[in-house]
Scaffold this motif. Structure first.
Motif, PDB file in Angstrom:
ATOM      1  N   MET A 123       0.800  -1.234   0.000  1.00  0.00           N
ATOM      2  CA  MET A 123       0.000   0.000   0.000  1.00  0.00           C
ATOM      3  C   MET A 123       0.831   1.281   0.000  1.00  0.00           C
ATOM      4  SD  MET A 123      -3.009  -1.153   2.575  1.00  0.00           S
ATOM      5  CE  MET A 123      -4.339  -0.207   1.861  1.00  0.00           C
ATOM      6  N   ASP A 124       1.922   1.346   0.712  1.00  0.00           N
ATOM      7  CA  ASP A 124       2.669   2.598   0.841  1.00  0.00           C
ATOM      8  C   ASP A 124       3.562   2.855  -0.368  1.00  0.00           C
ATOM      9  OD1 ASP A 124       1.591   3.488   3.197  1.00  0.00           O
ATOM     10  OD2 ASP A 124       3.189   2.703   4.472  1.00  0.00           O
ATOM     11  N   HIS A 125       4.102   4.063  -0.388  1.00  0.00           N
ATOM     12  CA  HIS A 125       4.910   4.519  -1.513  1.00  0.00           C
ATOM     13  C   HIS A 125       6.370   4.098  -1.371  1.00  0.00           C
ATOM     14  CE1 HIS A 125       1.593   6.752  -3.161  1.00  0.00           C
ATOM     15  NE2 HIS A 125       1.365   7.264  -1.957  1.00  0.00           N
ATOM     16  N   VAL A 126       6.627   2.832  -1.614  1.00  0.00           N
ATOM     17  CA  VAL A 126       7.988   2.318  -1.778  1.00  0.00           C
ATOM     18  C   VAL A 126       7.989   1.554  -3.095  1.00  0.00           C
ATOM     19  CG1 VAL A 126       8.479   2.187   0.712  1.00  0.00           C
ATOM     20  CG2 VAL A 126       7.599   0.176  -0.469  1.00  0.00           C
ATOM     21  N   GLU A 127       9.136   1.127  -3.524  1.00  0.00           N
ATOM     22  CA  GLU A 127       9.253   0.435  -4.802  1.00  0.00           C
ATOM     23  C   GLU A 127       8.346  -0.800  -4.844  1.00  0.00           C
ATOM     24  OE1 GLU A 127      11.715   1.075  -2.647  1.00  0.00           O
ATOM     25  OE2 GLU A 127      13.245   2.260  -3.684  1.00  0.00           O
ATOM     26  N   ASN A 128       7.693  -1.021  -5.972  1.00  0.00           N
ATOM     27  CA  ASN A 128       6.834  -2.198  -6.132  1.00  0.00           C
ATOM     28  C   ASN A 128       7.619  -3.482  -5.889  1.00  0.00           C
ATOM     29  OD1 ASN A 128       4.601  -0.666  -6.750  1.00  0.00           O
ATOM     30  ND2 ASN A 128       4.861  -0.844  -8.948  1.00  0.00           N
ATOM     31  N   GLY A 129       8.863  -3.514  -6.333  1.00  0.00           N
ATOM     32  CA  GLY A 129       9.699  -4.696  -6.125  1.00  0.00           C
ATOM     33  C   GLY A 129       9.968  -4.958  -4.655  1.00  0.00           C
ATOM     34  N   LEU A 130      10.050  -3.910  -3.850  1.00  0.00           N
ATOM     35  CA  LEU A 130      10.245  -4.086  -2.406  1.00  0.00           C
ATOM     36  C   LEU A 130       8.983  -4.670  -1.776  1.00  0.00           C
ATOM     37  CD1 LEU A 130      12.004  -3.806   0.097  1.00  0.00           C
ATOM     38  CD2 LEU A 130      11.245  -1.415   0.263  1.00  0.00           C
ATOM     39  N   HIS A 131       7.825  -4.177  -2.172  1.00  0.00           N
ATOM     40  CA  HIS A 131       6.562  -4.747  -1.681  1.00  0.00           C
ATOM     41  C   HIS A 131       6.525  -6.253  -1.959  1.00  0.00           C
ATOM     42  CE1 HIS A 131       4.270  -1.223  -0.445  1.00  0.00           C
ATOM     43  NE2 HIS A 131       4.640  -0.600  -1.544  1.00  0.00           N
ATOM     44  N   GLU A 132       6.844  -6.621  -3.187  1.00  0.00           N
ATOM     45  CA  GLU A 132       6.811  -8.038  -3.560  1.00  0.00           C
ATOM     46  C   GLU A 132       7.860  -8.834  -2.801  1.00  0.00           C
ATOM     47  OE1 GLU A 132       7.572 -11.028  -7.347  1.00  0.00           O
ATOM     48  OE2 GLU A 132       7.384  -8.878  -7.733  1.00  0.00           O
ATOM     49  N   GLY A 133       9.085  -8.339  -2.779  1.00  0.00           N
ATOM     50  CA  GLY A 133      10.183  -9.070  -2.149  1.00  0.00           C
ATOM     51  C   GLY A 133       9.959  -9.365  -0.681  1.00  0.00           C
ATOM     52  N   ILE A 134       9.403  -8.406   0.038  1.00  0.00           N
ATOM     53  CA  ILE A 134       9.162  -8.582   1.472  1.00  0.00           C
ATOM     54  C   ILE A 134       8.245  -9.773   1.727  1.00  0.00           C
ATOM     55  CG2 ILE A 134       7.940  -7.520   3.428  1.00  0.00           C
ATOM     56  CD1 ILE A 134      10.807  -6.502   3.096  1.00  0.00           C
ATOM     57  N   THR A 135       7.317 -10.040   0.809  1.00  0.00           N
ATOM     58  CA  THR A 135       6.365 -11.141   1.028  1.00  0.00           C
ATOM     59  C   THR A 135       7.022 -12.511   0.945  1.00  0.00           C
ATOM     60  OG1 THR A 135       5.658 -11.252  -1.299  1.00  0.00           O
ATOM     61  CG2 THR A 135       4.424  -9.766   0.166  1.00  0.00           C
ATOM     62  N   TYR A 136       8.283 -12.593   0.539  1.00  0.00           N
ATOM     63  CA  TYR A 136       9.019 -13.856   0.541  1.00  0.00           C
ATOM     64  C   TYR A 136       9.741 -14.078   1.870  1.00  0.00           C
ATOM     65  CZ  TYR A 136       8.336 -13.614  -4.516  1.00  0.00           C
ATOM     66  OH  TYR A 136       7.780 -13.526  -5.766  1.00  0.00           O
ATOM     67  N   MET A 137       9.565 -13.153   2.817  1.00  0.00           N
ATOM     68  CA  MET A 137      10.351 -13.173   4.052  1.00  0.00           C
ATOM     69  C   MET A 137       9.494 -13.397   5.290  1.00  0.00           C
ATOM     70  SD  MET A 137      12.816  -9.889   3.256  1.00  0.00           S
ATOM     71  CE  MET A 137      13.920 -10.213   4.641  1.00  0.00           C
ATOM     72  N   ARG A 138      10.203 -13.790   6.370  1.00  0.00           N
ATOM     73  CA  ARG A 138       9.639 -13.863   7.718  1.00  0.00           C
ATOM     74  C   ARG A 138      10.459 -12.921   8.596  1.00  0.00           C
ATOM     75  NH1 ARG A 138       6.307 -18.017   8.788  1.00  0.00           N
ATOM     76  NH2 ARG A 138       6.069 -19.598   7.212  1.00  0.00           N
ATOM     77  N   VAL A 139       9.895 -12.507   9.696  1.00  0.00           N
ATOM     78  CA  VAL A 139      10.619 -11.633  10.614  1.00  0.00           C
ATOM     79  C   VAL A 139      11.945 -12.297  10.989  1.00  0.00           C
ATOM     80  CG1 VAL A 139      10.611 -10.600  12.927  1.00  0.00           C
ATOM     81  CG2 VAL A 139       8.557 -10.508  11.499  1.00  0.00           C
ATOM     82  N   GLY A 140      13.021 -11.521  10.905  1.00  0.00           N
ATOM     83  CA  GLY A 140      14.365 -12.013  11.227  1.00  0.00           C
ATOM     84  C   GLY A 140      15.156 -12.453  10.008  1.00  0.00           C
ATOM     85  N   ASP A 141      14.499 -12.682   8.871  1.00  0.00           N
ATOM     86  CA  ASP A 141      15.196 -13.097   7.647  1.00  0.00           C
ATOM     87  C   ASP A 141      15.991 -11.944   7.046  1.00  0.00           C
ATOM     88  OD1 ASP A 141      13.997 -15.588   7.851  1.00  0.00           O
ATOM     89  OD2 ASP A 141      12.633 -15.295   6.147  1.00  0.00           O
ATOM     90  N   ARG A 142      17.048 -12.329   6.329  1.00  0.00           N
ATOM     91  CA  ARG A 142      17.814 -11.385   5.499  1.00  0.00           C
ATOM     92  C   ARG A 142      17.658 -11.833   4.060  1.00  0.00           C
ATOM     93  NH1 ARG A 142      21.029  -7.756   7.441  1.00  0.00           N
ATOM     94  NH2 ARG A 142      21.591  -7.733   9.624  1.00  0.00           N
ATOM     95  N   ALA A 143      17.514 -10.849   3.170  1.00  0.00           N
ATOM     96  CA  ALA A 143      17.311 -11.170   1.752  1.00  0.00           C
ATOM     97  C   ALA A 143      17.957 -10.113   0.884  1.00  0.00           C
ATOM     98  CB  ALA A 143      15.820 -11.259   1.439  1.00  0.00           C
ATOM     99  N   ARG A 144      18.158 -10.491  -0.380  1.00  0.00           N
ATOM    100  CA  ARG A 144      18.609  -9.559  -1.410  1.00  0.00           C
ATOM    101  C   ARG A 144      17.552  -9.526  -2.490  1.00  0.00           C
ATOM    102  NH1 ARG A 144      23.480 -12.522  -0.995  1.00  0.00           N
ATOM    103  NH2 ARG A 144      24.931 -11.371   0.293  1.00  0.00           N
ATOM    104  N   PHE A 145      17.284  -8.322  -2.970  1.00  0.00           N
ATOM    105  CA  PHE A 145      16.388  -8.138  -4.099  1.00  0.00           C
ATOM    106  C   PHE A 145      17.120  -7.306  -5.139  1.00  0.00           C
ATOM    107  CE2 PHE A 145      13.347  -7.456  -0.363  1.00  0.00           C
ATOM    108  CZ  PHE A 145      13.095  -8.806  -0.215  1.00  0.00           C
ATOM    109  N   ILE A 146      17.038  -7.718  -6.372  1.00  0.00           N
ATOM    110  CA  ILE A 146      17.494  -6.858  -7.466  1.00  0.00           C
ATOM    111  C   ILE A 146      16.224  -6.466  -8.201  1.00  0.00           C
ATOM    112  CG2 ILE A 146      18.913  -6.586  -9.511  1.00  0.00           C
ATOM    113  CD1 ILE A 146      20.787  -8.700  -8.364  1.00  0.00           C
ATOM    114  N   ILE A 147      15.956  -5.176  -8.147  1.00  0.00           N
ATOM    115  CA  ILE A 147      14.695  -4.654  -8.652  1.00  0.00           C
ATOM    116  C   ILE A 147      14.957  -3.916  -9.963  1.00  0.00           C
ATOM    117  CG2 ILE A 147      12.704  -3.229  -8.109  1.00  0.00           C
ATOM    118  CD1 ILE A 147      13.427  -3.517  -5.131  1.00  0.00           C
ATOM    119  N   PRO A 148      14.421  -4.436 -11.079  1.00  0.00           N
ATOM    120  CA  PRO A 148      14.597  -3.749 -12.359  1.00  0.00           C
ATOM    121  C   PRO A 148      13.861  -2.412 -12.360  1.00  0.00           C
ATOM    122  CG  PRO A 148      13.123  -5.627 -12.633  1.00  0.00           C
ATOM    123  CD  PRO A 148      13.613  -5.657 -11.205  1.00  0.00           C
ATOM    124  N   PRO A 149      14.225  -1.504 -13.254  1.00  0.00           N
ATOM    125  CA  PRO A 149      13.662  -0.152 -13.243  1.00  0.00           C
ATOM    126  C   PRO A 149      12.140  -0.085 -13.197  1.00  0.00           C
ATOM    127  CG  PRO A 149      15.417  -0.287 -14.845  1.00  0.00           C
ATOM    128  CD  PRO A 149      15.197  -1.672 -14.325  1.00  0.00           C
TER     129      PRO A 149
END
Length: 178
Positions: A123-149
């Motif tokens: 819902m908030d104004h952050v990158e769409n790729g960040l919204h999507e990427g976060i949904t692959y995580m659980r609290v405490g996880d570390r992840a990398r996302f490469i978000i195309p333009p």
């Protein structure tokens, strides 16, 4: 306006060393005619393919194992929490630690300098790729996302530190969910 679009497209194609002669011919003759919708779509598809190849080379150079989602987000949860926390889902408030960099290695934003980022997933104004990427995580996880333009800041960049038409790399820790 047309000449600005022409110059941007021309520089984008040539800067990426595209081998597509048809795209070069279209761009070289662009000042002599208007683009059709189909031609613009084709140029955009070719530009996305070049960007995906750059991202794949970036991943290969670092030896990272990443998956690519249907939207084009590259992601990897590389450090799972020892005690898995709740899974991130839409409409929850996520708080993250982060480092954002460009494919050239320049770090542009960090939570250490700018503070933790908090946003409502989906819902908030952050990158769409960040919204999507976060949904692959659980609290405490570390992840990398490469978000195309097109999933990040698009053609304009963020008008601060992220240049026009740039892929961005997020290194994220999901700190909490509300």
């Amino acid at each position: 306006m047309r000449s600005l679009i022409f110059l941007f497209l021309l520089s984008a194609i040539f800067s990426c060393n595209s081998n597509s002669k048809s795209s070069e011919n279209k761009l070289v003759n662009a000042d002599k005619k208007d683009f059709t919708k189909e031609e613009l779509l084709e140029i955009n598809r070719e530009r996305e393919m070049v960007e995906f190849k750059l991202i794949e080379k970036y991943i290969e150079r670092r030896g990272w194992e990443m998956e690519r989602s249907g939207s084009g987000l590259f992601y990897s949860v590389y450090d799972s929490a020892s005690t898995p926390g709740p899974k991130a889902t839409e409409k929850r408030v996520a708080t993250i630690e982060y480092v954002v960099s460009l494919l050239n290695g320049d770090t542009v934003y960090t939570s250490e300098e700018d503070g933790l980022k908090e946003f409502v997933i989906g819902m908030d104004h952050v990158e769409n790729g960040l919204h999507e990427g976060i949904t692959y995580m659980r609290v405490g996880d570390r992840a990398r996302f490469i978000i195309p333009p097109r999933l990040a800041h698009g053609l304009a960049g963020d008008r601060k530190k992220i240049p026009m038409h740039s892929s961005i790399v997020y290194d994220v820790k999901l700190v909490s969910l509300k």
